[in-house]
Design an enzyme around this catalytic site. Structure first.
Site, short mmCIF file in Angstrom:
data_model
loop_
_atom_site.label_atom_id
_atom_site.label_comp_id
_atom_site.label_asym_id
_atom_site.label_seq_id
_atom_site.Cartn_x
_atom_site.Cartn_y
_atom_site.Cartn_z
CE LYS A 5 83.03 18.72 86.16
NZ LYS A 5 82.15 18.99 86.76
CE LYS A 19 82.66 27.43 80.99
NZ LYS A 19 82.45 26.75 80.77
CE LYS A 26 79.26 27.09 91.14
NZ LYS A 26 78.44 26.69 89.71
#
Length: 329
Positions: A195, A111, A192
């Site tokens: 969304k 991130k 994976k």
């Protein structure tokens, strides 16, 4: 009865991958354990959030927990920010954490990569997660494979605190389901299901309408072989779809392979689409009823009351152990 704790961020509508990988297993666990299910909105703000969207997502996630079968009579459902002990305990655990071990966390690396500025909260996310878990004397934490590293750090922090200050924490165990713990993207089975994927066809949202679900499944990546067979290495797309089919239908992968022997991917995908739609439809009906009722707020109020009582007791033990404030009996 042993205790289970699980927290999920309110970062938008959950996917079929979230449901299979984490939430679905909670239902049966309610019969065997004392369960605490937490909507971790304080974790969500480690990255920028729109305040109105965050509040809506928090309420939506609470409704989804209940819609999938979480029973407030058997489990405690609450919002993290409504229990101040989480942030307080998180700070104390930051003070026994090492910068090096936090910088090694895979999610922090992912991130923060390429960002001009990174929130300090993103770095110290794991000690807050550890606090979430340890405040409730948690024995077992059901998580997806991607959270396993954080759980290992939680165990390390609990052990470190116990040895340095006082032996007050239960060392939690990790519970990862054997099948379907990591549902992959429908368009790129090497990744994976998420969304946040810019390709909307790559994931199924638990609030997609039936037509959207069918369309996404029919466009899912497979291969040119045309044989419905589980082979994760050589047939990752088909294997991913077989895992989803097996978990939602209750059939074994071998039974599904036999069912579609001699048939093509078209028949297989149609069958899978029917299984997915039939499984999700009653969940959606319960969800929309809750979102329009006062029942949801009443359940969350009761959950916060119970969580504050339990977490407050452990927080006092932590403060006494570290020498904070005046000694309390």
């Amino acid at each position: 009865m042993k205790t289970i704790f699980s927290g999920i961020q309110p970062s938008g509508t959950i996917t079929l991958g979230n449901y299979i990988g984490a939430m679905r297993q909670f239902i049966d666990l309610q019969d065997e354990y004392e369960c605490f299910f937490c909507i971790v909105d304080q974790h969500a703000i480690t990255v920028p959030q729109d305040r109105l969207a965050l509040r809506q997502n928090t309420k939506s996630l609470a409704a989804m927990y209940l819609a999938i079968g979480i029973d407030p009579a058997r489990s405690t459902l609450f919002i993290q920010s409504e229990v101040p002990a989480h942030a307080q305990a998180g700070w104390m655990l930051q003070c026994v954490s090492y910068i090096g071990e936090l910088e090694r966390m895979t999610q922090f690396k992912d991130k923060s990569e390429g960002k001009d500025g990174v929130s300090a909260g993103l770095l110290t996310y794991p000690p807050l997660m550890a606090a979430d878990i340890l405040l409730y004397k948690t024995d077992l934490v059901p998580v997806g494979e991607d959270q396993k590293q954080h759980l290992e750090l939680t165990r390390d922090l609990a052990d470190r605190f116990n040895k340095k200050f006082n032996d007050i924490f239960t060392i939690p165990e990790v519970r990862i389901p054997k099948v379907g713990a990591r549902v992959m993207s429908l368009q790129d089975p090497s990744k994976k299901m998420s969304k946040s994927d810019p390709n909307q066809k790559s994931f199924i949202s638990m609030l997609d309408d039936p037509k959207q679900m069918v369309k996404k499944i029919k466009s899912a990546v497979t291969d040119s072989e045309g044989i419905v067979k589980y082979d994760k290495e050589n047939k990752p797309g088909v294997s991913n779809l077989l895992s989803i089919y097996s978990i939602l239908s209750g059939l074994t992968i071998k039974e599904i392979e036999d069912q579609y022997q001699g048939k093509g991917y078209g028949d297989f995908k149609s069958g899978l689409a029917e299984v997915v739609v039939d499984h999700i439809k009653p969940i959606q009906e319960r969800y929309f009823t809750l979102m329009e009722s006062k029942e949801l707020d009443e359940i969350l109020d009761n959950g916060a009351l119970k969580a504050n009582h339990i977490a407050g007791k452990m927080l006092k033990k932590m403060e006494n152990a570290m020498g904070l404030g005046r000694k309390r009996k």
